[in-house]
Scaffold this motif. Structure first.
Motif: not given
Length: 464
Positions: A313-314, A347-350, A353-354, A358-360
């Motif tokens: 995603t990132t 495709v990924p939404s905001a 991404y956020l 958070q996972v990071r």
């Protein structure tokens, strides 16, 4: 001796250059000869800059003869990934769109290597815009693995991995956003380090994904890796992500003593879905570390379950943002695979991404907790050996074991640990932030067990 100089390492060559046993000119000629001989088959270089290299080698020879020796990289031929800017020279970034791009500045790492007196023999092939793991480049042709020309060298720094492995350069720099240093290092049987985020400046390196990108050395030996890191590390006002750190002579800290070091093993994530031959070699490597006095502790890192989601995603969204304009006005000039990934990045939404960020954050905290109990984590570098050229559907699988170090910014090194069905296997050693000295020393201790048994690619088969 001159004919064999290209086979040697930085640590072997530097004293010979310093005491004038060999000259930078004869060393550069030896490396250029090897590069020109095998590049038509391996395609590691996109440009061999023979004239400039020989002129620089002559200048280095004159400096050294007059007592102006600059250090261990003075007069040493290097070739770098074609993503790093050289002032006034073409940097294509593996692309058609930037095929005639010329920077007005050197990349900081290039400037530092120039100041050290290194010789540059050319630019190395890479996956287009560093967005892929095969180096099957549609504009410059596929780079081939010296161990088997039908197989990929990995990517995106595939030219660096292949060139170092085939002795077509003495050392190289690659970039690593999802494993693009460590993957080619593992598949080509060399050493590749992704430093801590902020240790090495990224100024003058075309970005793939800003928050994940790193630059690091790719070398024949661990000691060479430590030497190159000494010259490229350090804070840079041109890169606000770099951090102020003490200057470290990493190569002088390679004792090989790892008695009492605690090695963490995360079985659930790092040892799942691994080819049996790869797993066997890495587990044998861990046993060797135990025999050297290290202790083993099993650990759990629950957030690793979300690694591929957070990484992809990132990287997709950041890469698509960077290439947004060209995707609108000239999408046909991208290779098919990169064009697809850049479209997918829309495709990924905001929210996606956020959530990835958070996972990071959670992952950084869990790794920090683990490193209070263990010194390093050891795992397979990749779940497989080098796939055949054309097997391009490996992005997710190839980044899975490497992405945690990118997501957290922690240092990780790939060191050769043996072979599976005749192809190299890499072992990953990952440590806390700015623990490069420790992970290099553990890698050095392991390297001393001679896991490759002196084997090199059989380049005689390349010319058949």
């Amino acid at each position: 001796m001159e004919d064999e100089l290209f086979r040697m390492s930085i640590s072997e060559l530097a004293p010979l250059v310093k005491n004038k046993t060999i000259s930078p000119v004869e060393l550069t000629e030896s490396v250029l000869s090897q590069a020109k001989k095998y590049n038509p088959q391996i395609n590691a270089y996109v440009d061999i800059t023979e004239e400039n290299a020989l002129a620089a080698a002559k200048h280095a020879e004159e400096e050294i003869s007059q007592g102006g020796y600059r250090g261990k990289l003075h007069g040493i031929p290097l070739a770098l990934k074609d993503i790093l800017y050289f002032k006034g020279e073409k940097t294509s970034i593996g692309s058609k769109i930037h095929q005639n791009f010329r920077s007005t500045d050197d990349a900081t790492v290039v400037s530092k290597l120039k100041d050290a007196g290194a010789i540059f023999t050319g630019k190395l092939n890479m996956h287009e815009y560093a967005w892929g793991g095969t180096t099957n480049n549609p504009h410059f042709g596929p780079c081939r693995n010296p161990w088997d020309l039908e197989r990929i060298p990995g990517g995106s720094s595939g030219g660096s991995g292949a060139a170092v492995s085939a002795d077509m350069t003495i050392g190289s720099l690659g970039t690593d956003t999802g494993g693009s240093i460590r993957g080619p290092a593992a598949l080509c049987g060399i050493v590749g380090l992704k430093p801590t985020h902020g240790l090495v400046s990224k100024y003058g390196c075309f970005p793939l994904a800003w928050s994940l990108d790193h630059i690091g050395p790719m070398t024949k030996t661990v000691e060479d890796n430590a030497i190159m890191l000494e010259y490229i590390a350090g804070q840079d006002e041109m890169d606000i992500t770099t951090q102020r750190t003490d200057s470290v002579e990493y190569s002088k800290l390679l004792t090989g003593d790892i008695k009492g070091k605690v090695i963490g093993i995360e079985e659930d994530f790092f040892f799942s879905d691994i080819e049996s031959g790869v797993e066997n070699e890495v587990r044998e490597g861990i046993k060797k570390l135990e025999q050297l006095g290290a202790k083993i502790e099993i650990v759990k890192i629950p957030s690793l379950e979300y690694t591929v989601f957070a990484e992809m995603t990132t990287i997709m969204t950041e890469a698509t943002t960077i290439h947004q304009k060209n995707m609108k006005v000239r999408p046909e000039d991208f290779g098919t695979d990169v064009q697809f990934l850049l479209k997918l990045g829309e495709v990924p939404s905001a929210v996606d991404y956020l959530q990835a960020q958070q996972v990071r954050t959670i992952m950084k905290r869990e790794f920090s907790n683990v490193f209070e109990k263990v010194d390093v984590l050891v795992s397979p570098q990749l779940p497989f050996t080098a796939p055949k050229i054309g097997d391009d559907n490996i992005v997710g699988a190839s980044v899975r074991l490497m992405a945690p170090a990118n997501l957290t910014g922690l240092p990780a090194i790939s060191v050769p640990c043996g072979f599976s069905e005749g192809l190299p296997v890499g072992m990953q050693i990952m440590g806390p932030g700015f623990s490069e000295a420790m992970i290099l020393n553990i890698a050095y201790a392991f390297e001393k067990t001679n896991p490759l048994q002196g084997r090199k690619p059989n380049l005689n088969k390349v010319l058949i």
